[in-house]
Design an enzyme around this catalytic site. Structure first.
Site, short mmCIF file in Angstrom:
data_model
loop_
_atom_site.label_atom_id
_atom_site.label_comp_id
_atom_site.label_asym_id
_atom_site.label_seq_id
_atom_site.Cartn_x
_atom_site.Cartn_y
_atom_site.Cartn_z
N HIS A 243 0.86 -1.19 0.00
CA HIS A 243 0.00 0.00 0.00
C HIS A 243 0.90 1.24 0.00
N LYS A 244 1.35 1.61 -1.19
CA LYS A 244 2.31 2.72 -1.32
C LYS A 244 1.81 3.99 -0.66
N PHE A 245 0.51 4.25 -0.75
CA PHE A 245 -0.04 5.44 -0.10
C PHE A 245 -0.26 5.21 1.39
N VAL B 138 -14.34 8.59 -7.17
CA VAL B 138 -13.67 9.04 -8.40
C VAL B 138 -14.49 8.50 -9.57
N SER C 1 -7.87 4.56 -11.05
CA SER C 1 -6.50 4.00 -11.07
C SER C 1 -5.44 5.00 -11.52
N ALA D 256 -7.21 9.22 -5.76
CA ALA D 256 -7.76 9.03 -4.41
C ALA D 256 -6.76 9.47 -3.33
N LEU E 23 -23.22 5.86 8.02
CA LEU E 23 -24.23 5.74 6.96
C LEU E 23 -23.61 5.22 5.67
S1 NHW Z 1 -15.90 3.45 1.21
C1 NHW Z 1 -16.44 3.80 -0.42
C2 NHW Z 1 -15.36 4.35 -1.28
N1 NHW Z 1 -15.89 4.66 -2.62
C3 NHW Z 1 -16.13 3.74 -3.55
O1 NHW Z 1 -15.86 2.57 -3.40
C4 NHW Z 1 -16.79 4.25 -4.82
C5 NHW Z 1 -16.33 3.54 -6.05
N2 NHW Z 1 -14.88 3.62 -6.15
C6 NHW Z 1 -14.19 4.76 -6.39
O2 NHW Z 1 -14.75 5.84 -6.53
C7 NHW Z 1 -16.67 4.80 2.16
C8 NHW Z 1 -12.68 4.64 -6.46
O3 NHW Z 1 -12.35 3.30 -6.71
C9 NHW Z 1 -11.99 5.15 -5.17
C10 NHW Z 1 -10.47 4.86 -5.28
C11 NHW Z 1 -12.18 6.65 -5.01
C12 NHW Z 1 -12.50 4.42 -3.92
N3 NHW Z 1 -10.77 4.12 1.08
O4 NHW Z 1 -6.95 6.80 -7.13
P1 NHW Z 1 -6.49 5.38 -7.01
C13 NHW Z 1 -15.73 6.01 2.08
O5 NHW Z 1 -15.98 6.91 1.30
C14 NHW Z 1 -6.68 3.39 -1.93
C15 NHW Z 1 -9.50 4.50 1.28
O6 NHW Z 1 -5.53 4.93 -8.06
P2 NHW Z 1 -9.21 4.58 -7.54
C16 NHW Z 1 -14.56 6.05 2.99
C17 NHW Z 1 -5.96 2.15 -2.44
O7 NHW Z 1 -5.73 1.26 -1.36
N4 NHW Z 1 -8.51 4.24 0.38
O8 NHW Z 1 -7.74 4.37 -6.94
C18 NHW Z 1 -13.35 6.73 2.39
C19 NHW Z 1 -4.69 2.75 -3.04
O9 NHW Z 1 -3.79 3.10 -1.99
P3 NHW Z 1 -2.58 2.11 -1.65
C20 NHW Z 1 -8.85 3.57 -0.74
O10 NHW Z 1 -9.83 3.24 -7.60
C21 NHW Z 1 -12.21 6.79 3.35
C22 NHW Z 1 -5.20 4.08 -3.61
O11 NHW Z 1 -6.46 4.36 -2.95
C23 NHW Z 1 -10.16 3.14 -0.98
O12 NHW Z 1 -9.18 5.38 -8.79
C24 NHW Z 1 -11.03 7.53 2.81
C25 NHW Z 1 -5.43 3.96 -5.12
O13 NHW Z 1 -5.86 5.21 -5.56
C26 NHW Z 1 -11.13 3.44 -0.02
N5 NHW Z 1 -12.43 3.08 -0.15
O14 NHW Z 1 -9.96 5.46 -6.42
C27 NHW Z 1 -9.91 7.64 3.80
N6 NHW Z 1 -10.20 2.50 -2.17
O15 NHW Z 1 -1.90 2.65 -0.42
C28 NHW Z 1 -10.17 8.71 4.82
C29 NHW Z 1 -8.93 2.52 -2.65
O16 NHW Z 1 -3.20 0.74 -1.39
C30 NHW Z 1 -9.01 8.87 5.78
N7 NHW Z 1 -8.11 3.15 -1.80
O17 NHW Z 1 -1.69 2.07 -2.89
C31 NHW Z 1 -9.23 9.94 6.81
C32 NHW Z 1 -9.12 11.32 6.21
C33 NHW Z 1 -9.45 12.44 7.18
C34 NHW Z 1 -8.42 12.53 8.29
C35 NHW Z 1 -8.67 13.68 9.28
C36 NHW Z 1 -7.68 13.87 10.47
C1 EN5 Z 2 -19.74 3.20 3.40
N1 EN5 Z 2 -20.59 3.55 4.50
O1 EN5 Z 2 -21.39 -5.74 -1.43
C2 EN5 Z 2 -20.03 1.83 2.86
N2 EN5 Z 2 -23.38 -5.40 -0.49
O2 EN5 Z 2 -23.79 -8.28 1.62
C3 EN5 Z 2 -19.10 1.49 1.73
N3 EN5 Z 2 -25.07 -8.45 -1.21
O3 EN5 Z 2 -25.88 -6.40 -0.81
C4 EN5 Z 2 -18.71 0.03 1.68
N4 EN5 Z 2 -23.13 -9.84 -5.59
O4 EN5 Z 2 -25.54 -10.88 -0.36
C5 EN5 Z 2 -19.82 -0.89 1.31
N5 EN5 Z 2 -27.60 -11.05 -1.21
C6 EN5 Z 2 -19.43 -2.32 1.10
C7 EN5 Z 2 -20.61 -3.12 0.61
C8 EN5 Z 2 -20.86 -2.95 -0.86
C9 EN5 Z 2 -22.19 -3.50 -1.33
C10 EN5 Z 2 -22.27 -4.97 -1.10
C11 EN5 Z 2 -23.61 -6.79 -0.19
C12 EN5 Z 2 -23.58 -6.97 1.31
C13 EN5 Z 2 -24.96 -7.19 -0.77
C14 EN5 Z 2 -26.33 -9.01 -1.63
C15 EN5 Z 2 -26.50 -9.00 -3.13
C16 EN5 Z 2 -25.43 -9.76 -3.84
C17 EN5 Z 2 -25.56 -9.65 -5.31
C18 EN5 Z 2 -24.41 -10.35 -5.97
C19 EN5 Z 2 -26.45 -10.41 -1.02
C20 EN5 Z 2 -27.95 -12.29 -0.60
C21 EN5 Z 2 -29.20 -12.07 0.26
C22 EN5 Z 2 -29.80 -13.35 0.81
C23 EN5 Z 2 -31.23 -13.10 1.28
C24 EN5 Z 2 -31.84 -14.34 1.84
C25 EN5 Z 2 -30.99 -14.90 2.96
C26 EN5 Z 2 -29.56 -15.12 2.52
C27 EN5 Z 2 -28.96 -13.87 1.96
#
Ligand code: NHW
Ligand code: EN5
Length: 359
Positions: A2-4, A111, A117, A121, A359
């Site tokens: 995890h470079k970051f 993003v 990628s 982030a 949430l």
């Molecule tokens: S989790 C949901 C996050 N969002 C999504 O999954 C949406 C779909 N995905 C994306 O938009 C709830 C992109 O894939 C994201 C990454 C933006 C996730 N948390 O830009 P690169 C939250 O919102 C690391 C933290 O190339 P990308 C919580 C990854 O490990 N880090 O990737 C958020 C790698 O680092 P590494 C994450 O796919 C908390 C680097 O990002 C991550 O284009 C944030 C790669 O960057 C994630 N969910 O963009 C931290 N996913 O070290 C808050 C990937 O491994 C910290 N990475 O090389 C606290 C800040 C405040 C402090 C205050 C004192």
């Molecule tokens: C930030 N606050 O994977 C949150 N959801 O199980 C960000 N699966 O809905 C991070 N794949 O198991 C969120 N059905 C991380 C979660 C991302 C979303 C996610 C899972 C959680 C989910 C469903 C649908 C799967 C579809 C195929 C699932 C099975 C339900 C079944 C009902 C009857 C009894 C057995 C289970």
């Protein structure tokens, strides 16, 4: 590797099990004058903008970015569709053991799919960190479906079918072995109305009693939200299509003895010709003192079914384990990892030791 994340003040994988490291902040707060005053550089063509979420147009832009690019399940069948009401930042107080710490709750990191990628982030995380530091806050809490350095606990998602026919039709669940559709519908059938005497919707005048009930309940967990009355009003007072809260008022003493709540988080159903939206309720904070936890949560299922939800989801946090299996929840294919930024725990928690739902 995890470079970051290796460069950040978070618990590192190599330190797991090292009990000589102290519990608490990893880095000390610095004077605000020493916090970097200018934003981090972005690759050319990009620029920072601070989103005024009070503006309808800007709020819609953020909402649409998330609607089209936010979190999907591992088979890209569903995508979270948070409503606009969720898209504002509120500071939090989180208690870790005996210490109440001011934290930022970080959510909605996103993003655009076309810009993934490119290491955007890490820049966004550094920039939000800088801005939080300027508010004199030095810790944060966040959850993610992916493993990062290093979870304070890892929780399992559980799902309770309310509308099994639709869930099966859209691929959210499958018909069990040796099950027919009509047997499945019967299995998940619920009473028409809640059964607990005195079960009713929470109101503004209940805020002090609900706060007392919650504070007392949450005091037993190693990491938990530190709710005061303002927080309870903000996070738990019922708001249509955002949060639902119910309580039990004793018909004899009029004391508030039990409480349950869930928030509304629909998912867009991707590529289904018949349905566009999965209506999901997510268990939030629940406290039972006089009613059995099982009956209280069954009443929560009954009212969520009445409100038209297709599925009721819950994590195995707090005492939730005690009702999940009996109320016919099944484990999902997703997990949720919880993290703290700049705060080390001596050792990871069990999900049942966590009193925090983000949430
Ligand atoms: S989790 C949901 C996050 N969002 C999504 O999954 C949406 C779909 N995905 C994306 O938009 C709830 C992109 O894939 C994201 C990454 C933006 C996730 N948390 O830009 P690169 C939250 O919102 C690391 C933290 O190339 P990308 C919580 C990854 O490990 N880090 O990737 C958020 C790698 O680092 P590494 C994450 O796919 C908390 C680097 O990002 C991550 O284009 C944030 C790669 O960057 C994630 N969910 O963009 C931290 N996913 O070290 C808050 C990937 O491994 C910290 N990475 O090389 C606290 C800040 C405040 C402090 C205050 C004192
Ligand atoms: C930030 N606050 O994977 C949150 N959801 O199980 C960000 N699966 O809905 C991070 N794949 O198991 C969120 N059905 C991380 C979660 C991302 C979303 C996610 C899972 C959680 C989910 C469903 C649908 C799967 C579809 C195929 C699932 C099975 C339900 C079944 C009902 C009857 C009894 C057995 C289970």
């Amino acid at each position: 590797t995890h470079k970051f994340w290796e460069t950040q003040p978070v618990g590192q994988f190599k330190d797991i099990g090292d009990t000589s490291l102290p519990e608490g902040p990893i880095e000390l707060a610095t004077p605000l004058s020493e916090v970097k005053q200018e934003p981090y550089n972005l690759p050319s063509v990009y620029e920072w903008t601070t989103c005024d979420m009070a503006s309808d147009d800007i709020c819609s832009e953020v909402y649409n970015l998330l609607r089209n690019n936010y979190v999907e399940d591992d088979e890209n069948m569903f995508r979270f569709n948070y409503s606009k009401e969720f898209l504002s930042g509120v500071p939090a107080r989180i208690r870790v053991r005996d210490e109440v710490v001011k934290m930022a709750e970080i959510n909605f990191l996103c993003v655009h799919k076309k810009l993934r990628s490119k290491r955007l982030a890490p820049v966004m995380i550094k920039e939000v960190t800088r801005r939080v530091h300027l508010e004199n806050i030095w810790q944060a809490a966040y959850t993610a479906g992916v493993v990062l350095p290093t979870p304070i606990t890892t929780c399992q998602y559980w799902h309770r079918s309310l509308n099994p026919k639709k869930l099966i039709d859209v691929g959210f669940s499958r018909l069990g072995a040796r099950m027919t559709m009509s047997r499945t519908i019967k299995l998940y059938k619920l009473p028409e109305a809640p059964v607990t005497p005195g079960f009713r919707k929470m109101e503004l005048l209940d805020v002090p009693a609900v706060t007392r009930l919650l504070r007392n309940y949450l005091s037993q967990f190693g990491v938990a939200t530190d709710f005061d009355e303002n927080d309870v009003e903000h996070w738990l007072l019922p708001r249509e299509d955002v949060v639902d809260s119910y309580l039990v008022e004793s018909p004899e003493t009029h004391d508030v003895t039990d409480f349950c709540s869930f928030y509304t988080l629909p998912s867009t159903i991707l590529g289904n010709p018949n349905y566009t939206t999965l209506k999901a309720a997510y268990s939030y904070y629940n406290v039972a003192t006089q009613t059995s936890f099982l009956q209280l949560m069954n009443d929560a299922l009954i009212v969520s079914k009445q409100k038209g939800f297709d599925v009721f989801n819950a994590l195995d946090v707090m005492h939730n384990e005690s009702f999940l299996k009996e109320l016919k929840f099944g484990p999902g294919d997703g997990q949720l990892h919880y993290y703290l930024y700049n705060y080390r725990l001596r050792s990871a928690l069990k999900p049942s030791e966590l009193g925090l739902v983000l949430l």
